[in-house]
Design a protein around this motif. Structure first.
Motif, PDB file in Angstrom:
ATOM      1  N   ARG A 108      48.687  21.774 -47.250  1.00 27.07           N
ATOM      2  CA  ARG A 108      48.009  21.015 -46.831  1.00 27.07           C
ATOM      3  C   ARG A 108      47.433  21.433 -46.026  1.00 27.07           C
ATOM      4  O   ARG A 108      46.160  20.969 -45.043  1.00 27.07           O
ATOM      5  CB  ARG A 108      49.814  19.763 -45.965  1.00 27.07           C
ATOM      6  CG  ARG A 108      50.397  18.714 -46.287  1.00 27.07           C
ATOM      7  CD  ARG A 108      49.280  18.318 -46.934  1.00 27.07           C
ATOM      8  NE  ARG A 108      50.465  16.764 -47.431  1.00 27.07           N
ATOM      9  CZ  ARG A 108      50.380  16.793 -48.546  1.00 27.07           C
ATOM     10  NH1 ARG A 108      49.861  16.719 -49.872  1.00 27.07           N
ATOM     11  NH2 ARG A 108      51.632  15.687 -49.078  1.00 27.07           N
ATOM     12  N   GLU A 111      44.490  22.022 -47.891  1.00 23.55           N
ATOM     13  CA  GLU A 111      43.695  20.840 -47.638  1.00 23.55           C
ATOM     14  C   GLU A 111      43.133  20.581 -46.843  1.00 23.55           C
ATOM     15  O   GLU A 111      41.945  20.243 -46.946  1.00 23.55           O
ATOM     16  CB  GLU A 111      44.848  20.417 -48.044  1.00 23.55           C
ATOM     17  CG  GLU A 111      45.223  19.938 -49.713  1.00 23.55           C
ATOM     18  CD  GLU A 111      46.191  19.197 -49.668  1.00 23.55           C
ATOM     19  OE1 GLU A 111      47.167  18.783 -50.854  1.00 23.55           O
ATOM     20  OE2 GLU A 111      46.671  18.533 -48.782  1.00 23.55           O
ATOM     21  N   SER A 181      49.773  22.805 -37.455  1.00 26.32           N
ATOM     22  CA  SER A 181      50.606  22.508 -39.240  1.00 26.32           C
ATOM     23  C   SER A 181      51.561  21.252 -39.027  1.00 26.32           C
ATOM     24  O   SER A 181      52.244  21.615 -37.530  1.00 26.32           O
ATOM     25  CB  SER A 181      51.333  23.350 -39.831  1.00 26.32           C
ATOM     26  OG  SER A 181      52.020  22.856 -41.094  1.00 26.32           O
ATOM     27  N   SER A 203      46.584  19.913 -39.670  1.00 26.15           N
ATOM     28  CA  SER A 203      46.607  19.684 -41.320  1.00 26.15           C
ATOM     29  C   SER A 203      46.987  18.263 -41.038  1.00 26.15           C
ATOM     30  O   SER A 203      47.894  17.332 -39.975  1.00 26.15           O
ATOM     31  CB  SER A 203      47.289  20.454 -41.793  1.00 26.15           C
ATOM     32  OG  SER A 203      48.915  20.439 -41.369  1.00 26.15           O
ATOM     33  N   HIS A 209      54.150  15.189 -50.985  1.00 24.86           N
ATOM     34  CA  HIS A 209      53.512  16.181 -51.419  1.00 24.86           C
ATOM     35  C   HIS A 209      54.918  16.290 -52.618  1.00 24.86           C
ATOM     36  O   HIS A 209      56.369  16.379 -52.781  1.00 24.86           O
ATOM     37  CB  HIS A 209      54.369  17.074 -50.640  1.00 24.86           C
ATOM     38  CG  HIS A 209      53.553  18.503 -51.033  1.00 24.86           C
ATOM     39  ND1 HIS A 209      54.218  18.943 -51.518  1.00 24.86           N
ATOM     40  CD2 HIS A 209      51.960  19.558 -50.669  1.00 24.86           C
ATOM     41  CE1 HIS A 209      54.101  20.317 -52.781  1.00 24.86           C
ATOM     42  NE2 HIS A 209      52.593  20.387 -51.672  1.00 24.86           N
TER      43      HIS A 209
END
Length: 238
Positions: A108, A111, A181, A203, A209
């Motif tokens: 993440r 990304e 995060s 993120s 996921h």
């Protein structure tokens, strides 16, 4: 026959959060189409856990879609099971901390195109339960190992430091680039708070996921086999 997997999520009023939970359970079913997968919520969203339990009988493996051992896992879920004596449930451990979550969190972060170096603040929902906060701290250590850089646990409520305070402390130590995060299961109120942390890139939550889906199944299998003893049987008897 394998007992059904009863996944129990917290719940959120954010429709994107509910959709993310349903997508995660869809991915679990794709990985194990032989397994009956049922979803319930402990708060905010229906179907409520008590209502789902009323439709079940016999053996069930309950997998909390929760990231720590907090109030819902220690109190709400056992109380709901105590009121359902027709269900023989084994409760799996919370999802976190676990290395699979560290892999998902690292993905993440990539990304979100966060800086490749510098420390990371792990933003959890938080809890008044010290055991849940300890789980978050352990998860920060796992994420640090996975990334090869420091990760600091923080709490959006029910603990200190907050993400904003953790970021400010790291900036004061001379770190120019700090990422957040989002240690959260789905979009919602807390995810928006994490994303609003000043001076950082945050993120997305864990969501559907693949590593999280595999972890759900790992917790299910561990509870079935009683590996390591984190699961406990609840028959509804007091």
């Amino acid at each position: 026959m394998r007992p059904p997997l009863l996944a129990v999520a917290h719940g959120t009023r954010d429709p994107d959060g509910t959709a993310a939970t349903e997508e995660l359970l869809g991915r679990v079913w794709e990985l194990r189409p032989d397994l009956a997968v049922v979803l319930a919520y402990v708060d905010v969203v229906r179907p409520a856990l008590a209502d789902v339990l009323a439709t079940l009988h016999g053996d069930v493996v309950l997998v909390p879609l929760l990231l720590g051992t907090g109030f819902h896992l220690r109190i709400d879920i056992p109380e709901a099971l105590a009121a359902a004596p027709h269900v023989r449930a084994r409760i799996a451990a919370a999802l976190g901390p676990h290395p699979l979550l560290a892999s998902a969190l690292a993905d993440r972060l990539r990304e979100a195109a966060v800086p490749a170096d510098g420390p990371v603040v792990l933003a959890s929902a938080g809890s008044s339960d010290p055991r849940s906060r300890a789980d978050t701290a352990a998860m920060a250590d796992l994420l640090a190992d996975r990334l090869g850089r420091p990760a600091v646990a923080s709490y959006l409520c029910g603990g200190t430091p907050t993400p904003a305070d953790a970021v400010a402390a790291l900036h004061a130590q001379g770190h120019r680039e700090v990422a957040v995060s989002s240690y959260l299961m789905t979009p919602g109120f807390f995810a928006r708070k994490a994303a609003a942390t000043t001076g950082t890139v945050a993120s997305a939550p864990l969501g559907a996921h693949d590593a999280v889906a595999r972890l759900v199944l790992d917790r299910y299998e561990a509870a079935c086999a009683d590996r390591g003893g984190p699961a406990e049987e609840r028959t509804g008897e007091t």
